[in-house]
Motif scaffolding. Structure first.
Motif, short mmCIF file in Angstrom:
data_model
loop_
_atom_site.label_atom_id
_atom_site.label_comp_id
_atom_site.label_asym_id
_atom_site.label_seq_id
_atom_site.Cartn_x
_atom_site.Cartn_y
_atom_site.Cartn_z
N ASN A 115 -9.14 4.96 -3.94
CA ASN A 115 -7.96 5.71 -4.37
C ASN A 115 -6.69 4.87 -4.48
OD1 ASN A 115 -7.57 5.27 -1.64
ND2 ASN A 115 -6.87 7.35 -1.19
N SER A 116 -6.84 3.52 -4.52
CA SER A 116 -5.66 2.65 -4.63
C SER A 116 -5.43 2.30 -6.10
CB SER A 116 -5.88 1.36 -3.83
OG SER A 116 -4.81 0.46 -4.03
N LYS A 151 0.04 2.86 -5.30
CA LYS A 151 0.08 4.22 -4.79
C LYS A 151 -1.35 4.67 -4.45
CE LYS A 151 -0.27 6.56 -9.29
NZ LYS A 151 0.31 7.59 -10.18
N ARG A 152 -1.46 5.61 -3.53
CA ARG A 152 -2.73 6.21 -3.16
C ARG A 152 -2.81 7.59 -3.82
NH1 ARG A 152 -6.74 3.10 -0.46
NH2 ARG A 152 -5.64 1.52 0.80
N GLU A 153 -3.92 7.83 -4.52
CA GLU A 153 -4.11 9.12 -5.17
C GLU A 153 -4.89 10.07 -4.26
OE1 GLU A 153 -2.66 10.19 -7.59
OE2 GLU A 153 -2.34 8.70 -9.16
N SER A 154 -4.50 11.33 -4.25
CA SER A 154 -5.12 12.31 -3.36
C SER A 154 -6.45 12.84 -3.90
CB SER A 154 -4.16 13.48 -3.14
OG SER A 154 -3.85 14.11 -4.37
N ASP A 161 0.82 -1.20 0.00
CA ASP A 161 0.00 0.00 0.00
C ASP A 161 0.87 1.26 0.00
OD1 ASP A 161 -2.17 1.62 0.02
OD2 ASP A 161 -2.81 1.15 2.07
N ASP A 162 0.72 2.02 -1.10
CA ASP A 162 1.39 3.32 -1.21
C ASP A 162 2.91 3.21 -1.13
OD1 ASP A 162 1.23 6.00 -1.73
OD2 ASP A 162 1.06 6.59 0.37
N ASP A 163 3.46 2.08 -1.64
CA ASP A 163 4.93 1.97 -1.63
C ASP A 163 5.56 2.74 -2.79
OD1 ASP A 163 4.27 0.34 -3.79
OD2 ASP A 163 5.68 -1.25 -3.25
N GLY A 164 4.73 3.16 -3.74
CA GLY A 164 5.23 3.94 -4.86
C GLY A 164 5.88 3.12 -5.94
#
Length: 352
Positions: free
Chosen positions: A183-184, A173-176, A166-169
């Motif tokens: 948002n995943s 990633k999680r979008e704002s 999760d959100d490791d890039g």
């Protein structure tokens, strides 16, 4: 004087012979040129008629080399707050199943083109997992109920769970611009690399259905299908509009064009398959069990016409048949709608 006439006669004969020779040479040259042109035309026609050496198994379209990378099967969110999605325009095949209540979710299969980003990605469900497994794909999802996650960890299907990245890039990633859980996003161009790190096969040979050649498209028969409407619920409708110029169907959902977030372009497909089958709510969370094995009625929409089909469960796949023979597809992308058999196709499908 007599010698003069003899000379003139000989000269005329020489000129006549030379003229005939020139005519013969000209005719021979023209014949040779015509034969050469004919041979070149035949060569071009033969080259045009030859099928491509390599094709992608899910689209039937030409590949530069024999595809060896593994197919990715990605869980894509279809909640109204998750639209428009990213990457669906690059999916070779999309399965649309009901999730909980009047909401569907997609299993998008990527092989001929792996987009940089796809999503939003959502959690696993049994019938999506089984579909990915039947295609021998690498299953990409984000989270699952505990009882499902235990089976996935035990090797149910090769998978990559966004909950661990999760959100490791690198893989997720999680979008704002969207709120969780919508948002995943999966960074699919890195999926095969992550698979290798986890000792998961990143290469496979895949097979699916056969495809029509360009010359065979004119042999496809059926009832006109310029507009196709699929009703899951009163507030959940999907439609497809035929474009003769591109020989594709443009998808809409709930009266709005289904578009790609990045490009804004409407999603289009060469084939639309519709299967009806048994659905059953199995718990208080309104999760479903969906029959992917017993077979049933359906439609194949392609090339501007609709054909009645039956689908059969074979090796975990739901495959279309016409008059006892496995159906062929038009080269290109395919969307598959699976709907409940109660009330079923006759009440929930309109084709014009």
């Amino acid at each position: 004087m007599r010698k003069y006439y003899v000379f003139v006669a000989i000269l005329a004969l020489v000129l006549l012979i030379a003229g005939c020779s020139d005519d013969e040479e000209g005719t021979e040259e023209e014949t040779e040129e015509t034969e050469t042109e004919t041979e070149e035309t035949e060569d071009v026609e033969e080259e045009a008629a030859e099928p491509p050496l390599y094709t992608f198994p899910l689209t039937g379209e030409e590949a530069e080399e024999a595809p060896s990378h593994r197919m990715l099967a990605v869980m894509i969110n279809n909640h109204s707050k998750a639209r428009p999605q990213s990457g669906l325009n690059h999916a070779d095949v999309v399965y649309e199943f009901l999730a909980e209540g009047p909401i569907t979710r997609f299993l998008a299969l990527y092989h001929s083109h792996i987009p940089e980003v796809a999503g939003p990605v959502r959690s696993a469900r049994k019938y999506y997992i089984e579909t990915a497994k039947a295609h021998d794909a690498l299953y990409v999802y984000h989270g699952a109920a505990n009882f499902i996650e235990e089976d996935l960890r035990a090797g149910w299907v090769d998978n990559l769970n966004g909950a661990y990245y999760d959100d490791d890039g690198f893989l997720f990633k999680r979008e704002s611009f969207r709120n969780a859980p919508h948002n995943s996003y999966a960074l699919l161009t890195n999926a095969h690399e992550v698979a290798k790190r986890n000792n998961i096969d990143s290469e496979k040979e895949h097979e699916w259905l056969d495809f029509y050649s360009e010359e065979e498209l004119g042999s496809i028969t059926g009832n006109p299908a310029n507009q196709v409407d699929v009703r899951y619920y009163d507030n959940l409708n999907v439609s497809y509009t035929y474009d003769e110029a591109t020989n594709t169907y443009a998808r809409s959902a709930d009266g709005q064009p289904s578009t790609d977030l990045e490009t804004g372009n409407q999603l289009t497909f060469s084939n639309v398959l519709i299967y009806e089958t048994g659905h059953q709510v199995i718990d208080d969370a309104h999760r479903r069990a969906i029959d992917r094995e017993s077979g049933g009625k359906g439609y194949l929409i392609q090339n501007g016409v609709a054909q009645e089909i039956e689908w059969r469960g074979e090796n975990g796949l739901m495959l279309p048949y016409i008059d006892g023979n496995q159906a062929k597809l038009v080269p290109g992308k395919t969307w598959i709608n699976i709907i409940p058999n109660d009330p079923g196709i006759d009440q929930n499908i309109t084709i014009q």
